[in-house]
Design a protein around this motif. Structure first.
Motif, mmCIF file in Angstrom:
data_model
loop_
_atom_site.group_PDB
_atom_site.id
_atom_site.type_symbol
_atom_site.label_atom_id
_atom_site.label_comp_id
_atom_site.label_asym_id
_atom_site.label_seq_id
_atom_site.Cartn_x
_atom_site.Cartn_y
_atom_site.Cartn_z
ATOM 1 N N VAL A 54 50.377 61.305 59.058
ATOM 2 C CA VAL A 54 50.312 60.599 57.864
ATOM 3 C C VAL A 54 49.988 61.504 56.574
ATOM 4 C CG1 VAL A 54 48.934 58.585 59.166
ATOM 5 C CG2 VAL A 54 47.476 60.465 58.345
ATOM 6 N N GLN A 55 50.348 60.824 55.652
ATOM 7 C CA GLN A 55 50.034 61.488 54.027
ATOM 8 C C GLN A 55 49.141 60.802 53.428
ATOM 9 O OE1 GLN A 55 50.955 64.551 53.888
ATOM 10 N NE2 GLN A 55 52.152 64.543 55.860
ATOM 11 N N LEU A 192 37.938 64.820 60.288
ATOM 12 C CA LEU A 192 38.069 64.992 61.544
ATOM 13 C C LEU A 192 38.992 66.134 61.883
ATOM 14 C CD1 LEU A 192 38.059 61.307 62.813
ATOM 15 C CD2 LEU A 192 36.451 63.184 63.477
ATOM 16 N N ARG A 193 40.126 66.288 60.968
ATOM 17 C CA ARG A 193 41.102 67.307 61.332
ATOM 18 C C ARG A 193 40.228 68.754 61.309
ATOM 19 N NH1 ARG A 193 46.050 65.716 57.126
ATOM 20 N NH2 ARG A 193 47.110 64.046 58.792
ATOM 21 N N THR A 199 36.552 72.721 66.870
ATOM 22 C CA THR A 199 36.172 72.878 68.064
ATOM 23 C C THR A 199 37.374 73.292 69.117
ATOM 24 O OG1 THR A 199 37.221 70.726 68.042
ATOM 25 C CG2 THR A 199 34.860 70.686 67.975
ATOM 26 N N ALA A 200 38.529 73.436 68.376
ATOM 27 C CA ALA A 200 39.598 74.236 69.212
ATOM 28 C C ALA A 200 39.479 75.927 69.468
ATOM 29 C CB ALA A 200 41.086 73.817 68.458
ATOM 30 N N MET A 233 38.964 60.461 68.324
ATOM 31 C CA MET A 233 38.150 60.034 67.290
ATOM 32 C C MET A 233 39.277 60.258 66.197
ATOM 33 S SD MET A 233 34.297 61.153 67.399
ATOM 34 C CE MET A 233 34.168 60.506 65.620
ATOM 35 N N LEU A 234 40.114 61.318 65.838
ATOM 36 C CA LEU A 234 41.103 61.350 64.702
ATOM 37 C C LEU A 234 42.211 60.620 65.063
ATOM 38 C CD1 LEU A 234 42.427 63.084 62.526
ATOM 39 C CD2 LEU A 234 43.069 64.813 64.340
ATOM 40 N N LEU A 235 42.718 60.519 66.352
ATOM 41 C CA LEU A 235 43.667 59.567 66.509
ATOM 42 C C LEU A 235 43.409 57.951 66.346
ATOM 43 C CD1 LEU A 235 46.508 58.837 67.770
ATOM 44 C CD2 LEU A 235 45.521 58.557 70.036
ATOM 45 N N THR A 236 42.052 57.549 66.436
ATOM 46 C CA THR A 236 41.684 56.349 66.228
ATOM 47 C C THR A 236 41.626 56.222 64.625
ATOM 48 O OG1 THR A 236 40.385 56.234 68.124
ATOM 49 C CG2 THR A 236 39.610 54.837 66.555
ATOM 50 N N ALA A 237 41.321 57.423 64.161
ATOM 51 C CA ALA A 237 41.099 57.129 62.595
ATOM 52 C C ALA A 237 42.554 56.959 61.991
ATOM 53 C CB ALA A 237 40.233 58.415 62.000
#
Length: 281
Positions: A54-55, A192-193, A199-200, A233-237
């Motif tokens: 997304v942008q 979240l990004r 965390t990575a 959570m990022l995918l859900t957002a």
């Protein structure tokens, strides 16, 4: 150590359980897509072609509201209803006025200009007969029925106008709300990004420490679990962000334009040539 071995076995068990749960959810989603696309059970297996990306959406609230007044189905419907009530009001107002009608008729019969001529041409029927006149009608007293219908038409027009104004207010409020939701969703995606990237790195450092003998299996599992949780959570957002944009487009009537479609065209019949579903960039 024995503790690391136990932690590793627990981690494997948790991953097996998560895999089974993910496979179940994937199967349910695939069946839902087959139902929506009207495909049989023998259709090819469905796969996501790419990851959703997304942008930030660039838009102006005033422009969206102006567009909604032109293309929103709900608002256009109320405009049509108001126009219909205005026409009924004009008709009802006309019924209060005296009625003057111009009447005329034209036809043929078998009669001549006099009795003898008519008797001699009894077999003929090609004689013209015509008449022209005016008819004036007006109530002797107050026409209660006409006045009642006029008053009712006034009330219906007033109600339609109020409904149109209410629809406009609700439409503007919904567009503002949708815009705020889009902004909040985008802020969440940005945060979240960054969290996923952090965390990575933590997960990678934990693996390197374990390989060097300075870390533990439990720490690696914890870092990996946290990374996966934030990824979900990022995918859900992202999905929420796409839904918010879709809701905004449906509000202002630009959904077909955003999908690069045009209403009233025969170019967009549904062809299920394959089972690939792609995210719009």
């Amino acid at each position: 150590s024995r503790t690391d071995v136990v932690d590793g076995e627990v981690g494997v068990a948790i991953r097996v359980s998560d895999l089974a749960k993910a496979q179940q959810q994937h199967g349910m989603a695939a069946r839902a897509m087959r139902t929506m696309a009207m495909l049989g059970l023998d259709a090819a297996e469905m796969h996501v072609a790419d990851n959703p990306r997304v942008q930030p959406l660039q838009w102006v609230t005033a422009d969206r509201i102006a567009q909604a007044y032109k293309q929103s189905p709900t608002y256009l419907k109320q405009q049509i209803l108001l126009a219909q009530e205005e026409e009924r009001l004009v008709y009802a107002a006309d019924q209060l006025k005296p009625q003057l009608d111009l009447k005329g008729s034209y036809g043929f019969n078998g009669l001549g200009s006099n009795y003898g001529h008519s008797f001699g041409m009894i077999q003929e029927h090609g004689y013209a007969k015509w008449s022209v006149g005016v008819s004036l009608s007006a109530p002797l007293g107050k026409d209660k029925k006409a006045h009642s219908e006029y008053h009712a038409a006034q009330l219906r027009k007033m109600h339609a106008l109020q409904k149109l104004q209410t629809t406009a207010i609700e439409l503007e409020d919904a567009i503002y709300t949708a815009g705020e939701q889009i902004a909040r969703d985008w802020e969440q995606i940005v945060a979240l990004r960054q969290a996923v990237a952090n965390t990575a790195q933590q997960f990678q450092v934990a693996q390197q420490q374990l390989a060097a003998g300075a870390g533990t299996v439990r720490l690696v599992l914890e870092r990996e679990s946290e990374h996966n949780r934030l990824g979900e959570m990022l995918l859900t957002a992202v999905i929420s962000y796409q839904k918010s944009i879709l809701a905004l487009s449906s509000l202002d009537g630009t959904l077909l334009l955003d999908l690069q479609l045009e209403s009233g065209s025969d170019k967009y019949d549904l062809y299920m040539s394959d089972t690939t579903f792609r995210w719009q960039q």
